[in-house]
Motif scaffolding. Structure first.
Motif, short mmCIF file in Angstrom:
data_model
loop_
_atom_site.label_atom_id
_atom_site.label_comp_id
_atom_site.label_asym_id
_atom_site.label_seq_id
_atom_site.Cartn_x
_atom_site.Cartn_y
_atom_site.Cartn_z
N ALA A 39 0.85 -1.20 0.00
CA ALA A 39 0.00 0.00 0.00
C ALA A 39 0.88 1.24 0.00
N VAL A 40 0.52 2.23 -0.71
CA VAL A 40 -0.64 2.33 -1.57
C VAL A 40 -0.20 2.50 -3.02
N GLY A 41 0.71 1.64 -3.45
CA GLY A 41 1.08 1.60 -4.86
C GLY A 41 2.19 2.51 -5.30
N THR A 42 3.00 2.98 -4.36
CA THR A 42 4.05 3.94 -4.75
C THR A 42 5.34 3.28 -5.23
N ASN A 43 5.68 2.12 -4.65
CA ASN A 43 7.01 1.54 -4.89
C ASN A 43 6.99 0.43 -5.93
N VAL A 44 6.84 0.83 -7.18
CA VAL A 44 6.72 -0.14 -8.27
C VAL A 44 8.03 -0.91 -8.50
N LEU A 45 9.17 -0.32 -8.13
CA LEU A 45 10.46 -0.99 -8.27
C LEU A 45 10.80 -1.84 -7.05
N GLY A 46 10.05 -1.67 -5.97
CA GLY A 46 10.38 -2.30 -4.70
C GLY A 46 10.94 -1.26 -3.74
N TYR A 47 11.08 -1.65 -2.48
CA TYR A 47 11.58 -0.72 -1.47
C TYR A 47 13.10 -0.56 -1.57
N ASN A 48 13.55 0.66 -1.32
CA ASN A 48 14.98 0.92 -1.20
C ASN A 48 15.76 0.40 -2.41
N TYR A 49 15.26 0.73 -3.60
CA TYR A 49 15.87 0.27 -4.84
C TYR A 49 17.24 0.94 -4.99
N LYS A 50 18.28 0.14 -5.01
CA LYS A 50 19.64 0.63 -4.85
C LYS A 50 20.03 1.70 -5.87
N LYS A 51 19.79 1.44 -7.14
CA LYS A 51 20.22 2.37 -8.19
C LYS A 51 19.53 3.72 -8.04
N LEU A 52 18.24 3.68 -7.73
CA LEU A 52 17.49 4.92 -7.54
C LEU A 52 17.96 5.65 -6.29
N ASP A 53 18.09 4.93 -5.19
CA ASP A 53 18.46 5.58 -3.93
C ASP A 53 19.87 6.15 -3.98
N TYR A 76 -0.61 12.35 -13.02
CA TYR A 76 0.19 11.18 -12.67
C TYR A 76 0.69 11.29 -11.23
N GLY A 77 0.87 10.14 -10.59
CA GLY A 77 1.42 10.14 -9.24
C GLY A 77 1.91 8.76 -8.87
N LYS A 78 2.01 8.50 -7.59
CA LYS A 78 2.39 7.20 -7.03
C LYS A 78 3.62 6.59 -7.69
N ALA A 79 3.42 5.84 -8.77
CA ALA A 79 4.49 5.01 -9.34
C ALA A 79 5.67 5.81 -9.90
N ILE A 80 5.46 7.05 -10.33
CA ILE A 80 6.53 7.73 -11.07
C ILE A 80 7.73 8.12 -10.21
N GLY A 81 7.59 8.10 -8.87
CA GLY A 81 8.73 8.46 -8.02
C GLY A 81 9.21 7.33 -7.14
N ASN A 82 8.61 6.15 -7.26
CA ASN A 82 8.96 4.98 -6.45
C ASN A 82 9.10 5.30 -4.96
N GLY A 83 8.10 5.99 -4.43
CA GLY A 83 8.08 6.27 -2.99
C GLY A 83 8.51 7.67 -2.63
N TYR A 84 9.14 8.39 -3.56
CA TYR A 84 9.48 9.78 -3.32
C TYR A 84 8.34 10.66 -3.82
N ALA A 85 8.12 11.77 -3.14
CA ALA A 85 6.94 12.60 -3.39
C ALA A 85 7.06 13.39 -4.69
#
Length: 427
Positions: free
Chosen positions: A57-71, A260-269
């Motif tokens: 919930a609620v659909g923000t982390n489409v890559l998974g949590y703490n995705y290394k390359k993104l973080d 657009y929202g949620k998925a495009i930032g993988n958990g970042y606002a």
């Protein structure tokens, strides 16, 4: 951990910041509630107990949590600084990227939450369509006054889209009869509203739980053209989960504005309001501005997330996982003679028990939690839900469905406080 929630109820109105994350929505008095860290599809609570997350919930982390390359990219950004007197050039780069994906559009604005993005889109549309200010809405569009005001004319209007008895105290009563709802696939109701209710804006989700009837979206587009209404697609949930961009691409129907929202930032606002040049020019005729829309992290997160999505074809992978999940649910239910209904877009599969759904869903959550799995009847599928993860989940779910099949008397055999009814969020 329960002590923090009890303390939160005293310090924070309603206990937390997001309705959908209240523990009562999952498993009253037993839900872990707070997390210490996350990685891939796992969470650790404040006592370092590890859980497999099959809800996301609620659909923000489409890559998974703490995705290394993104973080790592975010950490680099932080080292350069997040806010300053000057603007972040990444907002130009992200606007260019979104316009490449949405070739029908011409301009982009950014915000930090879905509710903001949808309210901004309404403001822009009203600034453009000055003579007809009323809205015909279909679907769930957040907490702002413009949307909740639909309940002023009938307090049950939002029962279908959110839940019963939604409280709207504080919404200006002068907004009564400015927003009118219509059901998905009901183009006749929409045309009636356009004809008789001074509708200048159509606001709707493209697809969530219900598929469009043949030519429904095309009919909506034609009606918008006929009555000179601004057509807004809310893809804060569906965007970038079924296609690279909006799910409307699957139907070859373009809006005037899309959010657009949620998925495009993988958990970042980060959220985006994308629109055609004609309508977006109205931004110059109204004041829309906020300090933290200009912070850098969300912009960089979206740029990097979309880059990874394009390279890995993420939307295709999570759709396939979702189809597999739907099929396995049906198989396991059939095996144990349980009647369930499976629905939702493939990347957000859902099911419900045809009888006693809410209490059985609560029981399911309780039983899965005993196996250190966070689960209910909805999964926002992510890249991190790999084959071995799904095998573990289905192995335990099979055992729970077996237990449910043996229940003869729910009142005597399930001694749990029932979870609160979830937000419907129907389109």
């Amino acid at each position: 951990m329960r002590k923090y929630w009890l303390k939160a109820l005293k310090l924070i109105p309603s206990g937390n910041l997001l309705y959908s994350k209240r523990p009562e929505m999952f498993l009253p008095n037993k839900w872990p509630t707070y997390f210490k860290k996350s990685k891939d599809c796992y969470l650790w609570d404040l006592k370092n107990k590890k859980y497999l997350d099959m809800i996301f919930a609620v659909g923000t982390n489409v890559l998974g949590y703490n995705y290394k390359k993104l973080d790592n990219r975010i950490k680099q950004t932080i080292s350069y600084g997040n806010m300053s007197t000057l603007n972040s050039y990444e907002e130009v780069l992200l606007a260019e990227e979104l316009l490449k994906i949405n070739k029908w559009a011409g301009k982009v604005k950014f915000a930090r939450s879905g509710g903001e993005a949808n309210s901004i889109s309404i403001r822009i549309a009203r600034a453009y369509n000055k003579k007809k200010q009323n809205v015909a809405a279909c679907g769930y569009h957040g907490w702002h006054d413009w949307y909740l005001s639909s309940n002023l004319s009938n307090k049950e209007n939002l029962d279908y889209y959110i839940s019963k008895n939604i409280k709207i105290n504080g919404v200006n009563k002068k907004l009564k009869n400015t927003v009118f709802l219509f059901r998905y696939n009901d183009h006749k109701r929409l045309e009636y509203l356009l004809k008789y209710k001074k509708i200048g804006i159509i606001k709707m989700e493209v697809e969530r739980n219900i598929k469009p009837n043949k030519n429904f979206l095309e009919k909506v587009r034609k009606l918008a053209n006929k009555y000179k209404a601004v057509l807004i697609f809310d893809e804060c949930t569906s965007g970038f989960r079924q296609t690279l961009g909006g799910i409307h691409k699957n139907y070859n129907v373009n809006p005037d504005i899309i959010t657009y929202g949620k998925a495009i930032g993988n958990g970042y606002a980060i959220t985006a309001i994308v629109g055609n040049n004609k309508v977006m020019k109205a931004c110059d005729e109204t004041f829309i501005s906020s300090t933290f829309w200009s912070e850098r992290i969300g912009l960089v997160a979206a740029l990097e997330t979309i880059k990874i999505m394009k390279k890995e074809k993420i939307w295709k992978k999570i759709k396939e996982k979702g189809k597999y999940i739907k099929q396995k649910w049906k198989e396991i239910a059939k095996k144990h003679n349980l009647e369930i209904e499976v629905f939702g877009i493939d990347s957000i599969p859902q099911f419900k028990f045809k009888k006693n759904n809410n209490i059985l869903k609560t029981f399911l959550t309780d039983q899965m939690l005993k196996k250190n799995i966070l689960a209910n009847n909805t999964i926002y599928v992510s890249l991190a839900h790999k084959k071995n993860v799904l095998e573990r989940y289905f192995n335990e779910l099979d055992k729970v469905f077996l237990k449910i099949s043996k229940i003869k008397n729910i009142k005597t055999q399930i001694k749990l406080q029932e979870a609160h009814t979830e937000i419907k969020r129907l389109n």
